[in-house]
Design a protein around this motif. Structure first.
Motif, PDB file in Angstrom:
ATOM      1  N   MET A   1     -11.354  -6.747  20.509  1.00  0.00           N
ATOM      2  CA  MET A   1      -9.835  -6.919  20.377  1.00  0.00           C
ATOM      3  C   MET A   1      -9.430  -7.148  18.717  1.00  0.00           C
ATOM      4  O   MET A   1      -8.392  -6.588  18.538  1.00  0.00           O
ATOM      5  N   GLY A   2     -10.078  -7.755  17.860  1.00  0.00           N
ATOM      6  CA  GLY A   2      -9.937  -7.761  16.426  1.00  0.00           C
ATOM      7  C   GLY A   2      -9.826  -6.442  15.910  1.00  0.00           C
ATOM      8  O   GLY A   2      -9.208  -6.405  15.012  1.00  0.00           O
ATOM      9  N   LYS A   3     -10.722  -5.464  16.120  1.00  0.00           N
ATOM     10  CA  LYS A   3     -10.774  -3.992  15.595  1.00  0.00           C
ATOM     11  C   LYS A   3      -9.383  -3.665  15.908  1.00  0.00           C
ATOM     12  O   LYS A   3      -8.817  -2.827  15.116  1.00  0.00           O
ATOM     13  N   ILE A   4      -9.136  -3.520  16.991  1.00  0.00           N
ATOM     14  CA  ILE A   4      -7.778  -2.581  17.466  1.00  0.00           C
ATOM     15  C   ILE A   4      -6.770  -3.278  16.808  1.00  0.00           C
ATOM     16  O   ILE A   4      -5.593  -2.694  16.486  1.00  0.00           O
ATOM     17  N   TRP A   5      -6.847  -4.666  16.840  1.00  0.00           N
ATOM     18  CA  TRP A   5      -5.457  -5.249  16.113  1.00  0.00           C
ATOM     19  C   TRP A   5      -5.493  -5.134  14.754  1.00  0.00           C
ATOM     20  O   TRP A   5      -4.156  -4.867  14.308  1.00  0.00           O
ATOM     21  N   CYS A   6      -6.511  -4.991  14.050  1.00  0.00           N
ATOM     22  CA  CYS A   6      -6.554  -4.596  12.596  1.00  0.00           C
ATOM     23  C   CYS A   6      -5.843  -3.077  12.262  1.00  0.00           C
ATOM     24  O   CYS A   6      -5.050  -2.831  11.405  1.00  0.00           O
ATOM     25  N   ARG A   7      -6.189  -2.381  13.291  1.00  0.00           N
ATOM     26  CA  ARG A   7      -5.670  -0.843  13.304  1.00  0.00           C
ATOM     27  C   ARG A   7      -4.057  -0.887  13.559  1.00  0.00           C
ATOM     28  O   ARG A   7      -3.247  -0.216  13.132  1.00  0.00           O
ATOM     29  N   ARG A   8      -3.802  -1.613  14.553  1.00  0.00           N
ATOM     30  CA  ARG A   8      -2.330  -1.635  14.797  1.00  0.00           C
ATOM     31  C   ARG A   8      -1.612  -2.250  13.855  1.00  0.00           C
ATOM     32  O   ARG A   8      -0.335  -1.740  13.586  1.00  0.00           O
ATOM     33  N   ALA A   9      -2.046  -3.317  13.055  1.00  0.00           N
ATOM     34  CA  ALA A   9      -1.367  -3.637  12.327  1.00  0.00           C
ATOM     35  C   ALA A   9      -1.102  -2.760  10.996  1.00  0.00           C
ATOM     36  O   ALA A   9      -0.354  -2.801  10.368  1.00  0.00           O
ATOM     37  N   ALA A  10      -2.266  -2.126  10.715  1.00  0.00           N
ATOM     38  CA  ALA A  10      -2.266  -1.143   9.569  1.00  0.00           C
ATOM     39  C   ALA A  10      -1.265  -0.019  10.001  1.00  0.00           C
ATOM     40  O   ALA A  10      -0.469   0.487   9.179  1.00  0.00           O
ATOM     41  N   ALA A  11      -1.292   0.296  11.227  1.00  0.00           N
ATOM     42  CA  ALA A  11      -0.353   1.393  11.978  1.00  0.00           C
ATOM     43  C   ALA A  11       1.252   1.028  11.623  1.00  0.00           C
ATOM     44  O   ALA A  11       1.943   1.855  11.087  1.00  0.00           O
ATOM     45  N   TYR A  12       1.564  -0.082  11.820  1.00  0.00           N
ATOM     46  CA  TYR A  12       2.858  -0.753  11.972  1.00  0.00           C
ATOM     47  C   TYR A  12       3.234  -0.888  10.278  1.00  0.00           C
ATOM     48  O   TYR A  12       4.292  -0.443  10.000  1.00  0.00           O
ATOM     49  N   ILE A  13       2.329  -1.336   9.542  1.00  0.00           N
ATOM     50  CA  ILE A  13       2.687  -1.576   7.834  1.00  0.00           C
ATOM     51  C   ILE A  13       3.107  -0.149   7.656  1.00  0.00           C
ATOM     52  O   ILE A  13       4.077   0.233   6.812  1.00  0.00           O
ATOM     53  N   LEU A  14       2.210   0.949   7.729  1.00  0.00           N
ATOM     54  CA  LEU A  14       2.281   2.369   7.176  1.00  0.00           C
ATOM     55  C   LEU A  14       3.563   2.914   7.894  1.00  0.00           C
ATOM     56  O   LEU A  14       4.273   3.947   7.272  1.00  0.00           O
ATOM     57  N   ARG A  15       3.943   2.763   9.153  1.00  0.00           N
ATOM     58  CA  ARG A  15       4.892   3.372   9.882  1.00  0.00           C
ATOM     59  C   ARG A  15       6.249   2.655   9.732  1.00  0.00           C
ATOM     60  O   ARG A  15       7.188   3.429   9.650  1.00  0.00           O
ATOM     61  N   ILE A  16       6.318   1.345   9.650  1.00  0.00           N
ATOM     62  CA  ILE A  16       7.475   0.831   9.569  1.00  0.00           C
ATOM     63  C   ILE A  16       7.676   0.036   8.278  1.00  0.00           C
ATOM     64  O   ILE A  16       8.866   0.102   7.727  1.00  0.00           O
ATOM     65  N   ILE A  17       6.913  -0.847   7.933  1.00  0.00           N
ATOM     66  CA  ILE A  17       7.140  -1.697   6.780  1.00  0.00           C
ATOM     67  C   ILE A  17       7.133  -1.197   5.673  1.00  0.00           C
ATOM     68  O   ILE A  17       8.178  -1.267   4.670  1.00  0.00           O
TER      69      ILE A  17
END
Length: 218
Positions: A1-17
């Motif tokens: 779960m931790g690995k996919i969460w890190c990718r999710r966070a990175a995707a959101y930062i790149l896509r939105i933030i």
């Protein structure tokens, strides 16, 4: 779960933030000659910026993936059917992420201990995030939590034994898929479980196959 969460966070930062930050600074620079301003107007510019970025994310969505999801090997799917969500639903999900910021970004951390790996926005939109290339056996359910199919995936494409069920959860086809198509012999059943036909849907060449449904490709 931790690995996919890190990718999710990175995707959101790149896509939105990051895009929102850069766009708001650009608008402020054009209108006021500096990268940031205070007050009500600054808040409005930030709101407009994030809406524009969310719309871009929605427009870029294909097969449940905005551009950053595709880049990081993620896919947003319906929590019941496991089918990829549409671009409109992706846009609404991006806006729903606002609830994840309050309080203290707890919504973004929620997937770390949630059994379904959902943020608050996912719970509102009834979505979840998976690896974009599924492997192994997977079960697909309807919104009423009725089993619709049991499939075997290889690199995101259904290839192997499969069972298909009707809306009542009754088995009506059992056979094999290859690259998303029905392949070789199979069996069809009536709603009482009796075999109606055997060795159906044998395709000899690519042109004789039915069009492959998107639901067998993840």
């Amino acid at each position: 779960m931790g690995k996919i969460w890190c990718r999710r966070a990175a995707a959101y930062i790149l896509r939105i933030i990051l895009p929102t930050s850069l766009l708001s600074q650009l608008i402020n620079s054009v209108l006021y000659g500096r990268s940031s301003i205070d007050g009500t107007m600054g808040i409005w510019i930030n709101c407009v910026s994030i809406i524009i970025v969310c719309v871009i994310s929605a427009c870029s969505t294909r097969n449940g993936q905005a551009w950053s999801h595709h880049f990081l090997g993620l896919q947003v799917v319906d929590q019941y059917s496991n089918l990829p969500i549409s671009g409109v639903r992706m846009g609404l999900r991006e806006i729903a992420h606002c609830v994840d910021f309050v309080p203290c970004f707890i919504g973004f951390l929620w997937p770390l201990w949630d059994t379904k790996g959902q943020t608050f926005a996912d719970k509102i939109m009834r979505t979840t995030i998976i690896n974009s290339k599924m492997n192994g056996e997977s079960s697909i359910f309807s919104e009423r939590n009725v089993l619709m199919a049991t499939l075997t995936f290889v690199d995101g494409v259904a290839s192997g034994p499969c069972k298909l069920y009707d809306e009542s959860g009754n088995l009506y086809f059992e056979g094999y898929l290859k690259n998303g198509f029905r392949e070789g012999g199979g069996k069809e059943y009536d709603n009482k479980g009796n075999v109606l036909q055997k060795d159906i849907n044998v395709y000899k060449d690519e042109n004789s196959r039915q069009h492959r449904s998107d639901c067998w490709n993840f």
